[in-house]
Design a protein around this motif. Structure first.
Motif, mmCIF file in Angstrom:
data_model
loop_
_atom_site.group_PDB
_atom_site.id
_atom_site.type_symbol
_atom_site.label_atom_id
_atom_site.label_comp_id
_atom_site.label_asym_id
_atom_site.label_seq_id
_atom_site.Cartn_x
_atom_site.Cartn_y
_atom_site.Cartn_z
ATOM 1 N N UNK A 247 0.706 -1.407 -0.064
ATOM 2 C CA UNK A 247 0.523 0.211 -0.024
ATOM 3 C C UNK A 247 1.001 1.836 -0.510
ATOM 4 N N UNK A 248 2.185 1.079 0.564
ATOM 5 C CA UNK A 248 2.831 2.459 0.977
ATOM 6 C C UNK A 248 3.480 2.515 -0.522
ATOM 7 N N UNK A 249 3.560 1.544 -1.371
ATOM 8 C CA UNK A 249 4.843 1.585 -2.320
ATOM 9 C C UNK A 249 3.581 2.559 -3.053
ATOM 10 N N UNK A 250 2.464 1.963 -3.624
ATOM 11 C CA UNK A 250 1.156 2.162 -4.472
ATOM 12 C C UNK A 250 0.777 3.961 -3.638
ATOM 13 N N UNK A 251 0.243 4.193 -2.487
ATOM 14 C CA UNK A 251 0.486 5.619 -2.307
ATOM 15 C C UNK A 251 1.567 6.800 -3.219
ATOM 16 N N UNK A 252 2.602 5.905 -2.479
ATOM 17 C CA UNK A 252 3.344 6.535 -3.267
ATOM 18 C C UNK A 252 4.093 7.244 -4.457
ATOM 19 N N UNK A 253 3.475 6.492 -5.277
ATOM 20 C CA UNK A 253 3.640 6.134 -6.850
ATOM 21 C C UNK A 253 2.501 6.710 -7.376
ATOM 22 N N UNK A 254 1.648 6.589 -6.874
ATOM 23 C CA UNK A 254 -0.460 7.632 -7.298
ATOM 24 C C UNK A 254 0.608 8.998 -7.030
ATOM 25 N N UNK A 255 0.859 9.274 -6.063
ATOM 26 C CA UNK A 255 1.415 11.170 -5.552
ATOM 27 C C UNK A 255 1.834 11.127 -6.320
ATOM 28 N N UNK A 256 2.814 10.931 -6.705
ATOM 29 C CA UNK A 256 4.264 10.955 -7.800
ATOM 30 C C UNK A 256 3.486 11.131 -9.034
ATOM 31 N N UNK A 257 2.919 11.082 -9.838
ATOM 32 C CA UNK A 257 2.394 11.023 -10.783
ATOM 33 C C UNK A 257 1.288 12.087 -10.860
ATOM 34 N N UNK A 258 1.018 12.629 -9.459
ATOM 35 C CA UNK A 258 -0.239 14.029 -9.292
ATOM 36 C C UNK A 258 -1.507 13.509 -9.251
ATOM 37 N N UNK A 259 -1.698 12.679 -8.671
ATOM 38 C CA UNK A 259 -3.544 11.829 -8.321
ATOM 39 C C UNK A 259 -3.518 11.895 -6.797
ATOM 40 N N UNK A 260 -4.617 12.109 -6.641
ATOM 41 C CA UNK A 260 -5.092 12.160 -5.055
ATOM 42 C C UNK A 260 -5.168 11.052 -5.360
ATOM 43 N N UNK A 261 -5.186 9.650 -3.868
ATOM 44 C CA UNK A 261 -5.700 8.966 -3.250
ATOM 45 C C UNK A 261 -6.253 8.945 -2.314
ATOM 46 N N UNK A 262 -7.027 9.699 -2.050
ATOM 47 C CA UNK A 262 -7.781 9.776 -0.681
ATOM 48 C C UNK A 262 -9.281 9.008 -1.062
ATOM 49 N N UNK A 263 -9.498 8.004 -0.348
ATOM 50 C CA UNK A 263 -10.969 7.223 -0.396
ATOM 51 C C UNK A 263 -10.488 6.187 -1.311
ATOM 52 N N UNK A 264 -9.014 6.836 -2.315
ATOM 53 C CA UNK A 264 -8.790 5.034 -2.987
ATOM 54 C C UNK A 264 -7.712 4.311 -2.652
ATOM 55 N N UNK A 265 -6.390 4.547 -3.013
ATOM 56 C CA UNK A 265 -5.167 3.498 -2.570
ATOM 57 C C UNK A 265 -5.201 3.371 -1.111
ATOM 58 N N UNK A 266 -5.439 4.940 -0.555
ATOM 59 C CA UNK A 266 -4.970 5.440 1.049
ATOM 60 C C UNK A 266 -6.341 4.739 1.602
ATOM 61 N N UNK A 267 -7.239 3.702 0.843
ATOM 62 C CA UNK A 267 -8.108 3.566 1.882
ATOM 63 C C UNK A 267 -8.278 1.556 1.416
ATOM 64 N N UNK A 268 -6.926 1.563 1.358
ATOM 65 C CA UNK A 268 -6.871 -0.130 0.798
ATOM 66 C C UNK A 268 -6.651 -0.353 -0.072
ATOM 67 N N UNK A 269 -7.059 0.063 -1.475
ATOM 68 C CA UNK A 269 -7.330 -0.719 -2.977
ATOM 69 C C UNK A 269 -6.565 -0.310 -3.423
ATOM 70 N N UNK A 270 -5.710 -1.289 -4.694
ATOM 71 C CA UNK A 270 -5.463 -0.590 -6.094
ATOM 72 C C UNK A 270 -6.437 -0.319 -7.042
ATOM 73 N N UNK A 271 -6.520 0.681 -7.876
ATOM 74 C CA UNK A 271 -7.351 1.649 -8.492
ATOM 75 C C UNK A 271 -6.582 1.496 -9.870
ATOM 76 N N UNK A 272 -7.336 1.480 -10.760
ATOM 77 C CA UNK A 272 -6.991 1.149 -12.206
ATOM 78 C C UNK A 272 -7.754 2.283 -13.142
#
Length: 282
Positions: A247-272
């Motif tokens: 989860x930590x790795x995914x959140x970091x990568x998504x945020x680095x891409x400029x996307x918000x993870x609130x309620x998504x990866x930060x809530x515990x799931x991969x999203x496509x």
């Protein structure tokens, strides 16, 4: 999902999968029971969401030349899961119940194949499309071919070698490429190899993890005359994380891409995100 293959170091997706849990042991078994049983606790669900999308896209593609006679190629086809959902009156929940339930536990692979031939034949849709599968996993593709989910199957690594004569011949009839779990394990090299062999106007429908860049593949599709679009506000859940490190790795990568993870990866799931590519004139 796709059996793992490693992109080259010059590719922007080279490390995109580094923090993602590897399930190497389930991708190339003689049958899909271990696959479903291992992924069930993580609520692997992207094929469920792809089912309706691929059916709509196929209907639209059939409405354009050359019409109903085209072939679909499922990239990273594994055991033929997308083929099962596209061409049969089945849900993903039905497949979990079939393969992870008690009813098939004690069967040999040979017995399961015999059962599945009847299982799928009885649920075949009248509008079923001819379907070709590509994956590096030889056992998985052989199973999908044996039970009738695929019309042709090719266990080939297009990251490393050109398409075989058989796959190149099959590509002549392909009008739509689908993929749900392989982007990041396959790169623009695989798409270049397939599109170079295409003879029909080709559409691509790809679900891509938000942790994985799609720019280089999109560039290759552009070079082959395709225009890629996505609805940035429409996301599709893939599965639960296996633990805090993933989860930590995914959140970091998504945020680095400029996307918000609130309620998504930060809530515990991969999203496509869904990327649709069509010829510019369409």
């Amino acid at each position: 999902m796709c059996a793992h293959r490693q992109p080259g170091p010059d590719d922007p997706t080279a490390d995109a999968m580094a923090g993602k849990t590897r399930f190497d042991d389930i991708y190339d078994q003689p049958d899909p029971r271990s696959y479903f049983r291992r992924l069930a606790p993580y609520d692997y669900e992207i094929p469920h969401h792809a089912q309706a999308v691929f059916r709509r896209t196929l209907a639209a593609r059939r409405a354009a030349p050359p019409g109903p006679g085209l072939t679909v190629l499922d990239l990273c086809c594994s055991y033929g899961l997308n083929a099962a959902l596209l061409n049969h009156d089945l849900t993903l929940a039905d497949l979990y119940a079939h393969y992870a339930g008690d009813g098939t536990t004690d069967l040999t692979t040979s017995e399961l194949i015999d059962l599945d031939k009847e299982f799928y034949a009885a649920r075949r849709r009248p509008d079923a499309v001819r379907l070709v599968g590509v994956d590096t996993a030889a056992h998985a593709t052989a199973y999908a071919l044996a039970v009738g989910l695929l019309d042709e199957a090719y266990a080939e690594n297009l990251e490393r070698v050109p398409p075989s004569h058989g796959l190149a011949r099959a590509m002549a009839g392909v009008g739509l490429i689908t993929v749900t779990g392989g982007i990041g394990y396959v790169t623009h090299r695989t798409f270049d190899a397939l599109l170079d062999a295409a003879r029909l106007p080709l559409w691509v429908s790809a679900f891509v993890l938000r942790t994985v860049p799609y720019d280089r593949i999109s560039q290759s599709l552009t070079e082959h005359g395709l225009r890629t679009t996505t609805d940035a506000g429409r996301l599709y859940p893939q599965r639960l994380f296996t633990g805090p490190d993933e989860q930590r790795d995914a959140v970091e990568r998504v945020r680095a891409a400029g996307d918000d993870t609130t309620g998504l990866e930060s809530a515990g799931r991969y999203y496509t995100r869904l990327y649709e590519s069509r010829p510019r004139a369409v």
